[in-house]
Scaffold this active site. Structure first.
Site, PDB file in Angstrom:
ATOM      1  N   ALA A  33     -31.473   4.988 -38.512  1.00 39.02           N
ATOM      2  CA  ALA A  33     -32.619   4.099 -38.357  1.00 39.02           C
ATOM      3  C   ALA A  33     -32.227   2.642 -38.590  1.00 39.02           C
ATOM      4  O   ALA A  33     -32.802   1.725 -37.993  1.00 39.02           O
ATOM      5  CB  ALA A  33     -33.731   4.506 -39.311  1.00 39.02           C
ATOM      6  N   GLU A  60       1.355   3.718   2.087  1.00 42.48           N
ATOM      7  CA  GLU A  60       2.152   4.027   3.269  1.00 42.48           C
ATOM      8  C   GLU A  60       3.447   3.219   3.300  1.00 42.48           C
ATOM      9  O   GLU A  60       4.507   3.730   3.699  1.00 42.48           O
ATOM     10  CB  GLU A  60       1.345   3.742   4.540  1.00 42.48           C
ATOM     11  N   HIS A 110       0.831  -1.194   0.000  1.00 44.73           N
ATOM     12  CA  HIS A 110       0.000   0.000   0.000  1.00 44.73           C
ATOM     13  C   HIS A 110       0.875   1.258   0.000  1.00 44.73           C
ATOM     14  O   HIS A 110       2.090   1.192   0.157  1.00 44.73           O
ATOM     15  CB  HIS A 110      -0.926  -0.010   1.214  1.00 44.73           C
ATOM     16  N   ASP A 158     -22.864  -3.439 -34.224  1.00 44.56           N
ATOM     17  CA  ASP A 158     -21.506  -2.896 -34.358  1.00 44.56           C
ATOM     18  C   ASP A 158     -20.408  -3.942 -34.208  1.00 44.56           C
ATOM     19  O   ASP A 158     -19.252  -3.649 -34.492  1.00 44.56           O
ATOM     20  CB  ASP A 158     -21.268  -1.792 -33.321  1.00 44.56           C
ATOM     21  N   CYS A 184      -5.023   1.015   6.743  1.00 41.88           N
ATOM     22  CA  CYS A 184      -5.768  -0.208   7.043  1.00 41.88           C
ATOM     23  C   CYS A 184      -5.296  -0.801   8.368  1.00 41.88           C
ATOM     24  O   CYS A 184      -4.155  -0.626   8.793  1.00 41.88           O
ATOM     25  CB  CYS A 184      -5.621  -1.222   5.912  1.00 41.88           C
ATOM     26  N   THR A 227     -28.264   9.073 -31.949  1.00 44.38           N
ATOM     27  CA  THR A 227     -27.116   8.226 -31.650  1.00 44.38           C
ATOM     28  C   THR A 227     -26.821   7.169 -32.707  1.00 44.38           C
ATOM     29  O   THR A 227     -25.754   6.573 -32.697  1.00 44.38           O
ATOM     30  CB  THR A 227     -27.330   7.505 -30.310  1.00 44.38           C
ATOM     31  N   THR A 243     -25.996  -3.711 -29.400  1.00 43.07           N
ATOM     32  CA  THR A 243     -24.713  -3.107 -29.762  1.00 43.07           C
ATOM     33  C   THR A 243     -23.794  -4.144 -30.395  1.00 43.07           C
ATOM     34  O   THR A 243     -23.049  -3.848 -31.330  1.00 43.07           O
ATOM     35  CB  THR A 243     -24.046  -2.487 -28.519  1.00 43.07           C
ATOM     36  N   GLU A 249     -21.936   1.211 -22.130  1.00 43.45           N
ATOM     37  CA  GLU A 249     -21.866   1.605 -23.544  1.00 43.45           C
ATOM     38  C   GLU A 249     -22.916   0.796 -24.292  1.00 43.45           C
ATOM     39  O   GLU A 249     -22.708  -0.388 -24.561  1.00 43.45           O
ATOM     40  CB  GLU A 249     -20.476   1.333 -24.126  1.00 43.45           C
ATOM     41  N   LEU A 285     -15.172  -3.785 -27.305  1.00 44.21           N
ATOM     42  CA  LEU A 285     -15.224  -3.116 -26.002  1.00 44.21           C
ATOM     43  C   LEU A 285     -13.964  -3.322 -25.171  1.00 44.21           C
ATOM     44  O   LEU A 285     -14.007  -3.328 -23.938  1.00 44.21           O
ATOM     45  CB  LEU A 285     -16.461  -3.559 -25.212  1.00 44.21           C
TER      46      LEU A 285
END
Length: 379
Positions: free
Chosen positions: A168, A57, A55, A204, A79, A165, A200, A302, A208
């Site tokens: 059609a 620290e 961590h 498309d 912690c 977006t 999507t 998305e 991703l």
């Protein structure tokens, strides 16, 4: 708080800047920075770089041989429990620091004030709350998951000036230019999960994934080690093609759908292609709670107008990231969101603008749903 000085704020700002370096690598842990100061000089500093590694620290303590009497500035309560690394509160006590300045208490129930109590019991002066809002802004997903059992959800949308977006026919590549698409990469890179709908994928064939070659920001780790987010497709009837990029590229994807529509044959086909299946349904809050249970802090949504609208209507979206291109697409094109009918001005959903900036010819707006304030600060 009365003892805090301009120097305290100065060093905490530096700790916050260090913490940001872990934005793309620390999940499911929070981003944390720490600075050790002695005689008004920094003698050690560090940030949490990756889950399972030391961590912040401990990185700061490792940078100096003499932390006795020093002040440690840390963005999150040290912690007090044994995880994959030892308790940082104990490390500070053993090093003999004289004072610890903490930006915010840890919302994790395993800590939640216990680290502060342990430090004070050891005779160390502890101050809590300096630049707390800025520190909270480092970890919206971690804080929300600890406080509500849900991740922080960002909805990413790309639209024309007339709020459309996709055509059609479903065609949407590309509404925005290269600079805006590069910016999307950093949102994917910091997300634990990228969540979409089967539409999507069908229209498309979106992978991703995070593509470092399209990403101008340089992470703390080499680009070939950029963490890929988990990809999840909501697909009630299991229509995702077995050769879809979301399955074939990277480590595959999770498909979530209805149990009643999943046949043994279809399950075998999708699993053979590399997909992981969970017939838990697609209800927004149930899906997000499942993701949070697995330790996921931030989700990037998305998707198309229908799924996006369902998450907004369910109150499950924290931020909207909207890219606007200087084009007109006409009334027949798909809208930004499909929401339940809003008949009166009293029913509209107010938004608060958090940020606006230009990317090439396009603009990016970050909006917060005004009635939703699960955490504080500007992210």
């Amino acid at each position: 708080m009365s003892e805090l000085s301009s120097a305290d704020r100065h060093f905490m700002v530096h700790a916050i800047q260090l913490a940001r370096r872990g934005t793309y690598t620390t999940t499911p842990n929070p981003n944390v920075g720490a600075v050790l100061v002695k005689h008004n000089q920094i003698i050690g500093e560090g940030w949490h770089q990756q889950a399972g590694t030391p961590h912040a620290e401990r990185h700061a303590l490792a940078a100096t041989a003499d932390a006795a009497g020093a002040t440690c500035y840390v963005t999150l309560e040290p912690c007090s429990h044994q995880g994959r690394t030892g308790p940082c509160a104990d490390a500070l006590i053993e090093a003999g620091v004289g004072r610890v300045v903490i930006a915010m208490q840890d919302p994790n129930p395993q800590v939640a004030g216990q680290g502060i109590a342990r430090l004070r019991a050891a005779g160390i002066r502890v101050e809590v709350g300096v630049l707390e809002q800025e520190a909270r802004a480092l970890n919206p997903g971690f804080i929300k998951r600890m406080e509500t059992g849900l991740p922080w959800v960002r909805l990413k949308l790309a639209m024309s000036v007339d709020g459309r977006t996709a055509m059609a026919s479903g065609e949407s590549q590309w509404i925005t230019g290269q600079a805006a698409r590069e910016d999307v990469q950093q949102w994917r890179a910091r997300s634990c999960v990228v969540l979409t709908g089967v539409g999507t994928i069908l229209y498309d064939d979106a992978a991703l994934t995070v593509r470092p070659e399209q990403w101008q920001w340089q992470p703390a780790y080499p680009s070939d080690n950029v963490r890929q987010p988990m990809r999840v497709v909501l697909d009630r009837q299991w229509r995702t093609p077995t050769d879809a990029k979301v399955i074939s590229q990277g480590e595959g994807a999770w498909l979530l759908g209805d149990k009643a529509t999943l046949t043994t044959e279809r399950q075998a086909q999708l699993e053979a292609a590399g997909a992981k299946l969970n017939p838990m349904g697609t209800e927004p809050k149930t899906v997000l709670a499942w993701l949070a249970e697995q330790g996921h802090n931030e989700v990037l949504l998305e998707c198309g107008a229908e799924l996006a609208g369902s998450f907004v209507a369910a109150g499950m979206v924290d931020e909207l990231i909207v890219y606007m291109a200087p084009i007109l697409m006409g009334h027949a094109a798909h809208p930004l969101l499909q929401l339940p009918e809003i008949a009166t001005m009293a029913q509209v959903k107010p938004l608060e603008l958090q940020d606006a900036r230009r990317f090439g010819p396009d603009w990016r707006f970050i909006w917060r749903l005004a009635e939703q304030r699960p955490t504080q600060g500007t992210y």
